[in-house]
Design a protein around this motif. Structure first.
Motif, PDB file in Angstrom:
ATOM      1  N   GLU A  79     -11.021   4.534   3.776  1.00  0.00           N
ATOM      2  CA  GLU A  79     -11.867   3.924   4.803  1.00  0.00           C
ATOM      3  C   GLU A  79     -12.435   2.583   4.313  1.00  0.00           C
ATOM      4  O   GLU A  79     -12.523   1.615   5.078  1.00  0.00           O
ATOM      5  N   ALA A  82      -9.704  -0.093   4.337  1.00  0.00           N
ATOM      6  CA  ALA A  82      -9.423  -0.485   5.723  1.00  0.00           C
ATOM      7  C   ALA A  82     -10.537  -1.396   6.249  1.00  0.00           C
ATOM      8  O   ALA A  82     -10.269  -2.442   6.856  1.00  0.00           O
ATOM      9  N   ALA A  83     -11.783  -1.038   5.969  1.00  0.00           N
ATOM     10  CA  ALA A  83     -12.905  -1.843   6.440  1.00  0.00           C
ATOM     11  C   ALA A  83     -12.908  -3.217   5.781  1.00  0.00           C
ATOM     12  O   ALA A  83     -13.127  -4.240   6.433  1.00  0.00           O
ATOM     13  N   GLU A  87      -8.620  -3.633   8.883  1.00  0.00           N
ATOM     14  CA  GLU A  87      -7.437  -2.991   9.459  1.00  0.00           C
ATOM     15  C   GLU A  87      -7.777  -1.560   9.894  1.00  0.00           C
ATOM     16  O   GLU A  87      -8.785  -1.006   9.459  1.00  0.00           O
ATOM     17  N   THR A  88      -6.921  -0.999  10.731  1.00  0.00           N
ATOM     18  CA  THR A  88      -7.202   0.333  11.253  1.00  0.00           C
ATOM     19  C   THR A  88      -6.245   1.367  10.646  1.00  0.00           C
ATOM     20  O   THR A  88      -5.040   1.128  10.538  1.00  0.00           O
ATOM     21  N   MET A  89      -6.820   2.494  10.247  1.00  0.00           N
ATOM     22  CA  MET A  89      -6.005   3.580   9.688  1.00  0.00           C
ATOM     23  C   MET A  89      -5.278   4.305  10.808  1.00  0.00           C
ATOM     24  O   MET A  89      -5.896   4.667  11.797  1.00  0.00           O
ATOM     25  N   GLU A  90      -3.977   4.497  10.621  1.00  0.00           N
ATOM     26  CA  GLU A  90      -3.232   5.220  11.639  1.00  0.00           C
ATOM     27  C   GLU A  90      -2.395   6.322  11.022  1.00  0.00           C
ATOM     28  O   GLU A  90      -1.804   6.138   9.956  1.00  0.00           O
ATOM     29  N   LYS A 116      -6.380  12.843   7.596  1.00  0.00           N
ATOM     30  CA  LYS A 116      -6.589  11.466   7.131  1.00  0.00           C
ATOM     31  C   LYS A 116      -5.775  11.137   5.875  1.00  0.00           C
ATOM     32  O   LYS A 116      -5.563   9.984   5.542  1.00  0.00           O
ATOM     33  N   THR A 119      -2.616   9.011   6.637  1.00  0.00           N
ATOM     34  CA  THR A 119      -2.778   7.715   7.318  1.00  0.00           C
ATOM     35  C   THR A 119      -2.365   6.549   6.427  1.00  0.00           C
ATOM     36  O   THR A 119      -2.303   6.680   5.202  1.00  0.00           O
ATOM     37  N   ILE A 121      -2.681   1.904   6.548  1.00  0.00           N
ATOM     38  CA  ILE A 121      -3.044   0.689   7.282  1.00  0.00           C
ATOM     39  C   ILE A 121      -1.811  -0.219   7.229  1.00  0.00           C
ATOM     40  O   ILE A 121      -0.936  -0.012   6.384  1.00  0.00           O
TER      41      ILE A 121
END
Ligand code: ATP
Ligand code: MG
Length: 413
Positions: A79, A82-83, A87-90, A116, A119, A121
């Motif tokens: 997290e 990503a922050a 970017e967004t975790m997918e 999670k 996932t 990014i």
């Protein structure tokens, strides 16, 4: 290439666990010739972790992270990255599949929050974890690299060795640092440093001294384009180091003084026994740490009271006149044990380990004597340190005396 490590976990900050991951990784980095500039410990906190990642991307080319890849809410390494990158975790279908299979094979239901761990990014590719559920991330962004690994040391190491190390060897391509440690005994750290002073300023190879339990270590390090060249630099440097301090060097890396002494004893066909007071058998324990010590180590008399010392051959007059914490008593003990056990060499220790004084002698006062085939020598010292440390130093002194005696004997013949 400038690198840094972030070890993630509140446990580290609470002092509940030791950061052995960073210790391992920093040794690995130096072997790769990567300049490691920072190691940080950050707790399981989203804001602080994100800021730490941002700072690392600003000042370093490579960020290695361990920990915080688990499935729980306080595992926040992904997290935070990503922050930091915006970017967004997918969830990745293939990773999810792999994760579900992992649980299925073990006949366990997968807790949904574990998703999670499947996932990514956009800047990240996955680093498989063959022995756990948490894969790592390999991130490339604006010419910078981030590698994340699990906190569990065995998982981290396996991932490092099999997947990250090979990548970095290609990326770094800067050469390697080879190191070699020489171990000395008989000199304090400042004395040792003085002896090797002319070489301390050398920049490649480098030389540094470290005071350790088993004497002063001299660590040589050389940087070169390949391991062979770095090793050759160290070979040549070692000759120079030994020219200055060789008389005190007893071995390399993992070699112990008791094993080195043991080998010389065996080669010389000599035997040894100890009479111990303040070391309470620790000298005997050190002797028997070496495999095959029964060939030369005959035994120990632990004579903690004056009566026992006399019983095993120390003349009562000696104790009456000089006390048990004395050079004279130490000498008498060394000769007494040689006679009692019928050995070539007798070594004795007597002193005040502390913290209280004895016979008006300051705590830390120690006498170590050796009777080497009738020739008796003694050394004394006053160490202001802990009880355990006084015992250990007396033991190292005893081993050192024997080592010097054996070397002198070999030279004479
Ligand atoms: P998990 O899936 O087990 O939660 P994780 O990647 O989230 O793994 P952490 O939760 O940070 O890792 O740590 C798991 C365990 O690994 C810790 O309890 C600790 O025993 C060990 N560990 C974590 N970080 C380190 C470290 N830096 N050095 C040594 N051991 C560590
Ligand atoms: Mg965890």
């Amino acid at each position: 290439m400038k690198a840094e490590i972030i070890a993630v976990g509140t446990e580290l900050l609470l002092g509940e666990i030791l950061d052995t991951n960073s210790q391992y990784l920093s040794q690995q980095m130096s072997g790769l010739g990567i300049d490691l500039y920072y190691i940080s410990h950050i707790g399981d906190n989203h804001t602080r972790l994100t800021n730490a990642v941002l700072q690392a991307l600003d000042r370093s080319d490579l960020l290695i992270m361990t920990g915080g890849l688990g499935p729980t809410e306080d595992d926040l390494t992904r997290e935070a990255i990503a922050a930091a990158l915006g970017e967004t975790m997918e969830v990745q279908a293939d990773l999810e599949n792999h994760l579900r299979t992992w649980y299925f094979r073990r006949n366990r239901p997968m807790p949904e929050r574990n998703i999670k761990q499947a996932t990514l990014i956009p800047s990240a590719t996955t680093i498989p974890n063959p022995i756990g559920t948490a894969p790592g991330w390999w991130v490339e962004t604006n010419g910078k690299y981030i590698a994340t690994m699990p906190g569990v040391p065995v998982e981290m190491r396996k991932m490092w060795e099999e997947q990250i190390l090979p990548k970095l060897q290609i990326i770094a391509g800067t050469g390697v640092i080879a190191t070699r440690t020489l171990k000395t005994v008989g000199l304090g750290e400042s004395a040792a440093e003085e002896v090797v002073q002319p070489l301390i300023r050398s920049t490649n190879p480098t030389l540094a001294t470290y005071a350790k339990n088993d004497g002063v270590h001299l660590r040589m390090g050389a940087k070169a384009e390949s391991r062979d060249v770095a090793e050759k630099l160290i070979d040549d440097f070692e000759v120079e180091v030994r020219e200055l301090i060789g008389d005190w060097v007893y071995g390399y890396e993992d070699e112990t003084l008791s094993a080195v002494v043991g080998k010389l004893m065996k080669d010389a066909g000599l035997t040894v026994g100890t009479m111990e007071s303040c070391t309470g058998g620790l000298l005997a324990s050190y002797f028997t740490d070496a495999a095959g010590s029964s060939a030369y180590f005959k035994g120990s008399l632990i004579t903690y009271t004056p009566v026992l010392k006399m019983q095993y051959g120390v003349p009562p007059e000696t104790i009456e006149k000089y006390g048990v914490v004395s050079e004279e008593c130490a000498r008498a003990m060394a000769s007494a044990v040689r006679l009692a056990l019928g050995t070539d060499v007798g070594i004795s220790t007597t002193g005040v380990a502390g913290p209280d004084a004895l016979e008006d002698k300051r705590p830390g006062t120690c006498f170590v004597a050796m009777d080497f085939q009738g020739e008796v020598s003694v050394e004394s010292a006053v160490w202001s340190t802990t009880r355990m440390e006084v015992k250990r130093r007396a033991v190292m002194d005893g081993l050192n005396m024997l080592w010097q005696g054996l070397k002198a004997r070999a030279k004479a013949s």
